[in-house]
Design a protein around this motif. Structure first.
Motif, PDB file in Angstrom:
ATOM      1  N   ARG A 164     -29.572  15.240  20.253  1.00 54.06           N
ATOM      2  CA  ARG A 164     -30.212  14.578  19.110  1.00 54.06           C
ATOM      3  C   ARG A 164     -29.397  13.376  18.648  1.00 54.06           C
ATOM      4  O   ARG A 164     -29.943  12.340  18.288  1.00 54.06           O
ATOM      5  CB  ARG A 164     -30.382  15.591  17.981  1.00 54.06           C
ATOM      6  N   ASP A 165     -28.081  13.513  18.685  1.00 52.40           N
ATOM      7  CA  ASP A 165     -27.238  12.381  18.265  1.00 52.40           C
ATOM      8  C   ASP A 165     -27.376  11.197  19.225  1.00 52.40           C
ATOM      9  O   ASP A 165     -27.393  10.046  18.791  1.00 52.40           O
ATOM     10  CB  ASP A 165     -25.779  12.826  18.184  1.00 52.40           C
ATOM     11  N   LEU A 166     -27.465  11.497  20.487  1.00 51.40           N
ATOM     12  CA  LEU A 166     -27.573  10.419  21.486  1.00 51.40           C
ATOM     13  C   LEU A 166     -28.994   9.874  21.599  1.00 51.40           C
ATOM     14  O   LEU A 166     -29.219   8.739  22.027  1.00 51.40           O
ATOM     15  CB  LEU A 166     -27.130  10.924  22.870  1.00 51.40           C
ATOM     16  N   GLY A 167     -29.943  10.666  21.235  1.00 52.54           N
ATOM     17  CA  GLY A 167     -31.335  10.245  21.378  1.00 52.54           C
ATOM     18  C   GLY A 167     -31.848  10.429  22.800  1.00 52.54           C
ATOM     19  O   GLY A 167     -32.915   9.899  23.139  1.00 52.54           O
ATOM     20  N   PRO A 217     -27.905  14.213  27.462  1.00 59.78           N
ATOM     21  CA  PRO A 217     -26.568  13.630  27.654  1.00 59.78           C
ATOM     22  C   PRO A 217     -26.085  13.592  29.104  1.00 59.78           C
ATOM     23  O   PRO A 217     -24.888  13.642  29.354  1.00 59.78           O
ATOM     24  CB  PRO A 217     -25.688  14.549  26.812  1.00 59.78           C
ATOM     25  N   ASP A 242     -25.588  20.612  24.929  1.00 60.42           N
ATOM     26  CA  ASP A 242     -25.610  20.808  23.474  1.00 60.42           C
ATOM     27  C   ASP A 242     -26.790  20.043  22.882  1.00 60.42           C
ATOM     28  O   ASP A 242     -26.868  18.811  23.013  1.00 60.42           O
ATOM     29  CB  ASP A 242     -24.287  20.321  22.881  1.00 60.42           C
ATOM     30  N   SER A 291     -20.675  17.423  25.490  1.00 60.38           N
ATOM     31  CA  SER A 291     -22.116  17.581  25.311  1.00 60.38           C
ATOM     32  C   SER A 291     -22.722  18.531  26.333  1.00 60.38           C
ATOM     33  O   SER A 291     -23.895  18.878  26.236  1.00 60.38           O
ATOM     34  CB  SER A 291     -22.808  16.215  25.418  1.00 60.38           C
ATOM     35  N   GLN A 336     -27.495  19.437  19.778  1.00 59.06           N
ATOM     36  CA  GLN A 336     -27.088  18.524  18.728  1.00 59.06           C
ATOM     37  C   GLN A 336     -26.608  17.212  19.317  1.00 59.06           C
ATOM     38  O   GLN A 336     -26.894  16.130  18.794  1.00 59.06           O
ATOM     39  CB  GLN A 336     -25.973  19.167  17.877  1.00 59.06           C
ATOM     40  N   ALA A 337     -25.868  17.314  20.445  1.00 60.58           N
ATOM     41  CA  ALA A 337     -25.405  16.086  21.106  1.00 60.58           C
ATOM     42  C   ALA A 337     -26.584  15.279  21.615  1.00 60.58           C
ATOM     43  O   ALA A 337     -26.595  14.050  21.552  1.00 60.58           O
ATOM     44  CB  ALA A 337     -24.459  16.447  22.259  1.00 60.58           C
TER      45      ALA A 337
END
Length: 548
Positions: free
Chosen positions: A330-333, A336, A325, A309, A327-328
């Motif tokens: 957004r995935d983690l909220g 990172p 990253d 990330s 996108q990472a």
């Protein structure tokens, strides 16, 4: 002579082997309380740093505090802490003896505190050893020019002690490490061993050699002679490498003061407050190391970084930019990167650290040494009770130190100066009599102040009875109380008038009072005469007529 050298070297080895168990203990004490002495089992270079493994200075501060207290309580330079008196109390009131004792006391005090004698420096080193290791060694001797005192302290690793049958230290082995040049200056080149002389000849005058000095009671001597070979204590110096006797001399008295803080039956060396504090001192160092790491983590915590990330390595230095990253994220909220929560509890650690420090301060008597200080809003009774607690706790320890430490220093110094003719000729009545030394330390003064407070409370208790019958005060010797006051409160004795002067003043005052009363008595007598004359004139005719 070689047999005598062999015997001394063998005895030195036996004493050294017997003491080896102490050295590891002393090494551990020195490492946390007195690092400059931490070379009992480890060799250090001169000037080397010795505190790299320490994380808390409390043990060193506590040691320094007690060492300074010993100096202030036993031998304060700002106060006269010893007095000279005759052994027979009846002679202490003689004016000629009193004047001689005052002069001798003043000269002895000046000689001890002479800058060249270095008493303050050397006794301070002994105080440090005493509170850390339980034993200190101070040499009391004469300078090379024989016109002044000279004090030396020795590292405990270089000194071996032996007791006599009465439990008194009467034998000392001292290891001396001298260059060939120093040895030649001290003993004379001709007196040195073969190897040491060859070093001087070959230009290796800075090469170190080991010498062994032994001071012990002399077994065989002619008591009628007072030369070096027949003095009560022998002093032998051996050149160890050459197995050569360098010098043989002697002392009139045992020249070492070897105070011990506390002793145990069967043990020659003393035990110290530092030994009581050692477990807490070691624990405190570990606490300090752990809390240092925990504090570092709290200020600069380790990071949690999501896998793949973050581009590259996170930049944790000031101004560093870390790219991650999106996108990472957004995935983690969340971003990172976040600190790792280790669950540390700094307040609890600091509280445990404080408890360990308090234990160390208590082992070094900090709470006791502060007892005599009059805190605000303390009643006189509370002050007295705290002083009594102070005497009960610290009094026995300082009583031993007065006997084995400063007592030895003062008596040995007095005898050296007496033999050197540093005192005036004593009065004829004093010649051949012994003198004794009283030590007016703050501990002894506190004890006397407690006694004075007891007298004051007694008078307070008797106050109602005195009002009814003032003659009760006849039971108290006011003059004795007044003359003891300087000793109780540290007032200079010279401020007190001699008893003869006081008696003379009282006689003069009484005569003046009698003279002042005479005019009144004469007037009364004149009035009586006048009355009688008037009576005689009024009835004179009748009387005269009857007689005729």
């Amino acid at each position: 002579m070689p047999r005598e050298i062999d015997d001394l070297v063998s005895r030195h080895k036996r004493l050294k082997d017997r003491r080896r168990v102490w050295e590891s203990h002393w090494q551990e004490l020195a490492e946390v309380m007195l690092p400059r002495r931490a070379d009992f089992t480890t060799e250090h270079m001169a000037g080397e740093r010795r505190t790299d493994q320490l994380f808390d200075g409390t043990p060193m501060l506590a040691r320094r505090g007690l060492s300074s207290a010993i100096d202030g309580l036993l031998k304060p330079k700002t106060a006269r802490w010893f007095r000279i008196k005759t052994q027979d109390e009846a002679f202490n009131d003689d004016e000629s003896i009193k004047r001689w004792l005052e002069v001798a006391e003043e000269r002895l005090y000046r000689a001890i505190y002479d800058r060249r004698a270095r008493f303050i420096q050397r006794s301070g080193e002994v105080d440090d050893d005493l509170v850390t290791f339980g034993t200190g060694v101070l040499f009391v001797g004469e300078g090379q020019d024989l016109n002044r005192l000279l004090f030396r302290s020795f590292h405990l690793k270089d000194v071996l002690l032996a007791e006599n049958g009465d439990g008194e230290i009467d034998t000392v082995f001292v290891t001396l490490r001298l260059t060939a040049r120093q040895a030649a200056q001290r003993f004379g080149e001709a007196a040195l061993g073969k190897d040491t002389r060859e070093a001087l000849i070959n230009g290796a005058e800075d090469k170190l050699f080991t010498f062994l000095q032994v001071v012990m009671p002399r077994k065989e001597r002619d008591t009628r002679r007072r030369d070096n070979a027949n003095l009560p204590f022998a002093s032998l110096v051996l050149d160890v490498q050459s197995e050569h006797l360098v010098s043989e001399s002697g002392y009139h008295e045992f020249p070492f003061a070897a105070p011990r803080w506390d002793t145990t039956a069967g043990e020659v060396y003393g035990r110290s407050p530092g030994m009581i504090a050692l477990p807490d001192a070691n624990t405190l160092q570990q606490m300090g190391k752990t809390l240092l790491v925990a504090g570092h983590k709290a200020v600069d915590p380790p990071l949690l970084v999501g896998d793949d990330s973050v581009f590259g390595t996170p930049k944790t230095f000031p101004g560093g930019i870390t790219t991650f990253d999106m996108q990472a994220a957004r995935d983690l909220g969340r971003i990172p990167i976040e600190p790792l929560q280790t669950g540390f509890n700094l307040p609890l650690g600091r509280e445990m650290q404080k408890d360990a420090r308090d234990q160390i301060w208590a082992a070094f008597f900090r709470n006791v040494l502060q007892l005599p200080i009059d805190a605000p809003r303390m009643t006189a009774t509370e002050v007295l009770e705290r002083k009594e607690e102070f005497i009960r706790t610290i009094g026995p320890v300082f009583g031993r130190l007065e006997s084995d430490y400063i007592g030895q220093v003062v008596e040995r110094s007095f005898n050296i100066l007496l033999r050197a003719g540093a005192f005036p000729e004593p009065p004829e009545i004093l010649q051949g009599r012994e003198v004794v030394f009283d030590y007016a330390s703050p501990v002894e003064q506190a004890r006397k102040q407690i006694e004075a407070a007891g007298a004051a409370r007694s008078v307070e208790l008797l106050a109602p009875f005195v009002q009814a019958d003032p003659s009760i005060l006849d039971n108290f010797d006011g003059d004795a109380i007044a003359r003891d006051t300087p000793d109780i409160f540290g007032m200079p004795q010279r401020w007190l008038r001699p008893k003869e002067t006081v008696d003379s003043l009282r006689d003069g005052r009484q005569q003046a009072q009698q003279a002042a009363a005479l005019p009144g008595d004469a007037q009364a007598a004149a009035n009586i005469v006048q009355s009688l004359a008037q009576a005689g004139r009024g009835g004179g005719g009748q009387g005269g007529g009857g007689l005729l």
